[in-house]
Design a protein around this motif. Structure first.
Motif, mmCIF file in Angstrom:
data_model
loop_
_atom_site.group_PDB
_atom_site.id
_atom_site.type_symbol
_atom_site.label_atom_id
_atom_site.label_comp_id
_atom_site.label_asym_id
_atom_site.label_seq_id
_atom_site.Cartn_x
_atom_site.Cartn_y
_atom_site.Cartn_z
ATOM 1 N N PRO B 2 25.907 108.131 96.047
ATOM 2 C CA PRO B 2 27.105 108.773 95.496
ATOM 3 C C PRO B 2 28.364 108.003 95.888
ATOM 4 C CG PRO B 2 25.905 110.270 96.955
ATOM 5 C CD PRO B 2 25.143 108.998 96.924
ATOM 6 N N THR B 3 29.305 107.974 94.996
ATOM 7 C CA THR B 3 30.500 107.159 95.194
ATOM 8 C C THR B 3 31.748 107.964 94.866
ATOM 9 O OG1 THR B 3 29.271 105.159 94.627
ATOM 10 C CG2 THR B 3 31.656 105.040 94.462
ATOM 11 N N THR B 46 31.414 104.424 99.121
ATOM 12 C CA THR B 46 30.032 104.874 99.030
ATOM 13 C C THR B 46 29.767 105.890 100.137
ATOM 14 O OG1 THR B 46 29.494 102.653 98.314
ATOM 15 C CG2 THR B 46 27.661 104.101 98.839
ATOM 16 N N PRO B 50 25.014 113.701 99.994
ATOM 17 C CA PRO B 50 25.747 114.283 98.870
ATOM 18 C C PRO B 50 27.249 114.377 99.151
ATOM 19 C CG PRO B 50 24.599 115.980 100.113
ATOM 20 C CD PRO B 50 24.187 114.679 100.706
ATOM 21 N N GLU B 80 34.890 111.956 92.185
ATOM 22 C CA GLU B 80 33.517 111.473 92.275
ATOM 23 C C GLU B 80 33.217 110.601 91.054
ATOM 24 O OE1 GLU B 80 30.893 114.694 93.100
ATOM 25 O OE2 GLU B 80 29.088 113.473 92.887
ATOM 26 N N ALA B 83 27.387 109.636 87.757
ATOM 27 C CA ALA B 83 26.119 109.305 88.427
ATOM 28 C C ALA B 83 25.746 107.822 88.357
ATOM 29 C CB ALA B 83 24.998 110.146 87.845
#
Lengths: 88, 88
Positions: B2-3, B46, B50, B80, B83
């Protein structure tokens, strides 16, 4: 005025020394939740008049040929900015 | 992984010499549809695990205090990343 946003990031397979430095600084300051940092560029192109498909196509060409160095960078997005221009 | 994406732009009331140079070059090359160019930064943080509200709050703090210079820059977005990470 309408604005087109171009986002450019260093290629994933390349080292990003500035990003590494920031990641190291964050870790030293206790922000261990962030594993990695990469730093890219964000261009705002102000357009006179409405944004057409032709304007977007021109922006995409400019993004690939002039705003990014294809050897080391990827254009990850070329899109119209939301009307107000700012979001948080 | 997740970034979180942080977007930073020079304040509107400040001159952006690099952006002005690009705008001038575009005009000389015939791309007169773009009236102005401003160049900012785009950080990808990064995250291990979660992204929670706490992670986003930490990212907002870092964005304001470390990733931007509040005298000359505005944090315009902390969000965010989608994906896959890439969109065009």
């Amino acid at each position: 005025m309408p604005t087109i946003v171009v986002e450019v990031m260093p290629k994933a397979e390349l080292l990003d020394p500035a990003g590494k430095a920031v990641a190291g600084a964050l870790a030293r300051l206790g922000h261990t939740e962030f594993a990695n940092v990469r730093i890219g560029k964000r261009f705002e192109l102000t357009v006179e008049g409405p944004i057409t498909e032709a304007t977007l196509a021109a922006a995409r060409t400019i993004a690939e040929e002039m705003l990014s160095n294809q050897v080391i960078e990827d254009v990850i997005s070329v899109h119209e900015a939301p009307a107000s221009g700012a979001s948080a």
